[in-house]
Motif scaffolding. Structure first.
Motif, PDB file in Angstrom:
ATOM      1  N   UNK A 224       5.514   4.082 -10.890  1.00 23.97           N
ATOM      2  CA  UNK A 224       4.396   4.464 -11.552  1.00 23.97           C
ATOM      3  C   UNK A 224       3.038   3.641 -11.157  1.00 23.97           C
ATOM      4  N   UNK A 225       3.513   2.385 -10.617  1.00 19.95           N
ATOM      5  CA  UNK A 225       2.394   1.657 -10.265  1.00 19.95           C
ATOM      6  C   UNK A 225       2.004   1.846  -8.785  1.00 19.95           C
ATOM      7  N   UNK A 226       0.565   1.664  -8.420  1.00 21.57           N
ATOM      8  CA  UNK A 226       0.202   1.883  -7.017  1.00 21.57           C
ATOM      9  C   UNK A 226       1.064   1.075  -5.929  1.00 21.57           C
ATOM     10  N   UNK A 227       1.201   1.901  -4.929  1.00 20.81           N
ATOM     11  CA  UNK A 227       1.973   1.008  -3.704  1.00 20.81           C
ATOM     12  C   UNK A 227       1.158   1.418  -2.549  1.00 20.81           C
ATOM     13  N   UNK A 228       0.450   0.331  -2.238  1.00 20.90           N
ATOM     14  CA  UNK A 228      -0.358   0.486  -0.748  1.00 20.90           C
ATOM     15  C   UNK A 228       0.200  -0.218   0.515  1.00 20.90           C
ATOM     16  N   UNK A 229       0.395   0.520   1.675  1.00 17.52           N
ATOM     17  CA  UNK A 229       0.837  -0.170   2.824  1.00 17.52           C
ATOM     18  C   UNK A 229       0.006   0.405   4.045  1.00 17.52           C
ATOM     19  N   UNK A 230      -0.137  -0.720   4.819  1.00 21.24           N
ATOM     20  CA  UNK A 230      -0.992  -0.349   5.996  1.00 21.24           C
ATOM     21  C   UNK A 230      -0.095   0.383   7.100  1.00 21.24           C
ATOM     22  N   UNK A 231      -0.665   1.515   7.591  1.00 19.07           N
ATOM     23  CA  UNK A 231       0.031   2.218   8.661  1.00 19.07           C
ATOM     24  C   UNK A 231      -0.404   1.721   9.856  1.00 19.07           C
ATOM     25  N   UNK A 232      -1.460   1.626  10.226  1.00 19.09           N
ATOM     26  CA  UNK A 232      -2.343   1.028  11.196  1.00 19.09           C
ATOM     27  C   UNK A 232      -3.769   0.784  11.297  1.00 19.09           C
TER      28      UNK A 232
END
Length: 489
Positions: free
Chosen positions: A481-489
């Motif tokens: 329920x918390x934000x998860x941010x990951x870089x793709x490119x």
């Protein structure tokens, strides 16, 4: 009326930010009144229905309090009364939480505007005529059947002066309750605001009510703003309200709960300690209420007052007038001027309602797009930001859910670009977070700025500089329920 509400005791409106307080002070807070719609999310696709989280529902089940449910999104006072879209999930929550009864506002929220059915941005009062009584009673009967629970309506605040074709407030509430054979949620703060604003003397309202139908009492703090006393749920219960409540609750034979209300945006300033002090006041009131003898039969009904003029104005005409004034977009809908003459007091009331709508809408944007708002403040200054928000409110119709409001503001910024460094990327990032949370999935967004670096600059009171630039970067965002941010490119 055959339902005899259980005596639950003193309680408070549940807020997520107060979850720990509810769990650690079950001796002081006996009842948790939950407003399901305030905890639900709504998808971004057209026609999406609001929905609640099964995990949060399980979390609420574990509260040590007895739970009541109170609707804040589907009022039962108007010709547009949703009985199908939100009601099934509301019923599911009410059943899982084992609420002995449920309630909703005797108000109007959706009206027929130039673009069809539209929210008008604020809970508006119904027309208090015999036709209004019949309409509300039909809506309540259908709602109670759809929910499968005993049902009570809330007595509302009304910033309009009474019309000569309308029933007095207390008589209207009595007539609706008796026609629908339902309970009453007596909001004494609403009636006290009406009293202080000169609409209706509170004791005149109370003496007309069928006290045996009052299952619940609400109390909160008033606030004086825009030339009116507002039901803002902003602070503690004032002493005069406590004195009135002390007299009233002792005469309510079927009272099941007394609930203290505080608004989510006021709790930080109000504080948890003060909330517990208010609960002590509510406990003293509950001790007064316990002396009332049980009663299931109706009190003697006084004769109806003759109205000063016949009710030629219909609920449909009243709602067309509300649409014309509250939506402020598209061509006006026809309303007979012979049937409805706008008075100077009506103009003042509409001005107030529009200010309240604008305040709620600005608040939703500021809360959900907090960093975008801070950047706008840095780049424009307070007066220019206020002017921008006024333009936004005037140019766009109100919506029902805060997430829709925030995404609407993002579209407004896209259509009206501002030369503020980083604004495009930051508003795009925050709106993607909101959309991902609303839709319950992951989303991608392409940015040309380093969001973390920008937030650091904003926190230090500076506009983002060239050091925050970054070659086109794609981020994947999910909220669970918390934000998860990951870089793709």
């Amino acid at each position: 009326m055959t339902f005899e509400p259980p005596r639950l005791g003193p309680g408070a409106i549940y807020l997520r930010s107060l979850d720990g307080l509810f769990r650690s002070h079950a001796d002081l807070i006996k009842v948790a009144e939950i407003e399901p719609q305030s905890l639900w999310t709504k998808g971004t696709a057209p026609g999406s229905l609001p929905r609640g989280s099964p995990g949060e529902l399980r979390h609420l089940q574990a509260l040590p309090q007895t739970i009541l449910t109170h609707g804040v999104g589907c009022p039962i006072g108007g010709t547009i009364c949703d009985q199908a879209r939100q009601v099934p999930q509301f019923r599911a929550w009410t059943e899982v939480l084992n609420a002995p009864w449920t309630s909703e506002h005797l108000s109007i929220f959706h009206v027929r505007g130039p673009s069809g059915e539209q929210p008008c941005g604020f809970l508006m009062p119904p027309l208090q005529t015999e036709a209004g009584v019949s309409l509300a009673a039909r809506n309540i009967t259908r709602r109670a059947a759809a929910l499968g629970k005993p049902f009570a309506f809330e007595t509302g605040v009304n910033y309009f002066a009474p019309r000569s074709c309308e029933m007095p407030d207390g008589e209207f509430f009595r007539a609706v309750a008796e026609a629908a054979d339902c309970g009453i949620l007596l909001d004494l703060t609403n009636l006290w605001a009406n009293h202080k604003n000169g609409r209706a003397e509170i004791h005149d309202v109370l003496v007309r009510l069928p006290f045996e139908r009052v299952w619940e009492v609400h109390l909160a703090g008033l606030e004086f703003a825009h030339g009116h006393w507002l039901d803002a749920h902003s602070n503690g219960i004032d002493d005069e309200s406590v004195d009135i409540a002390s007299d009233v609750v002792a005469d309510l034979p079927n009272l099941g709960a007394i609930i203290f209300e505080i608004a989510p945006d006021r709790i930080d300033r109000f504080g948890e300690r003060n909330l517990l002090l208010e609960m002590e006041k509510v406990h003293l009131l509950w001790d007064r209420a316990r002396g009332a003898a049980r009663c299931t039969s109706n009190t003697k009904v006084s004769a109806r007052q003759a109205l000063a003029e016949p009710a030629t104005l219909s609920p449909e005409d009243w709602e067309r007038m509300l649409a014309n004034r509250m939506l402020q977009s598209g061509g006006p809908l026809p309303v007979s001027t012979e049937q409805l003459e706008l008075r100077r007091s009506d103009e003042r009331a509409f001005s107030l309602y529009l200010q309240l709508v604008a305040s709620f809408r600005r608040g939703a944007v500021a809360e959900l797009m907090e960093n975008t708002t801070r950047l706008l403040l840095l780049g424009m200054g307070e007066s220019e930001l206020r002017w921008l928000m006024d333009r936004y409110v005037a140019a766009t119709p109100p919506v029902a859910f805060p997430t829709d409001e925030a995404l609407s503001f993002r579209r407004f910024l896209e259509e009206n670009p501002l030369a503020i460094p980083g604004l495009e990327d930051l508003s795009k990032f925050e709106s993607t977070l909101i959309a991902a949370a609303a839709d319950g999935g992951s989303m991608q967004v392409e940015l040309s700025k380093d969001i973390d670096a920008m937030l650091d600059e904003i926190a230090m009171g500076r506009l983002p500089g060239p050091s925050t630039d970054r070659p086109g970067t794609v981020l994947e965002i999910a909220v669970d329920p918390v934000p998860v941010v990951r870089m793709i490119h």
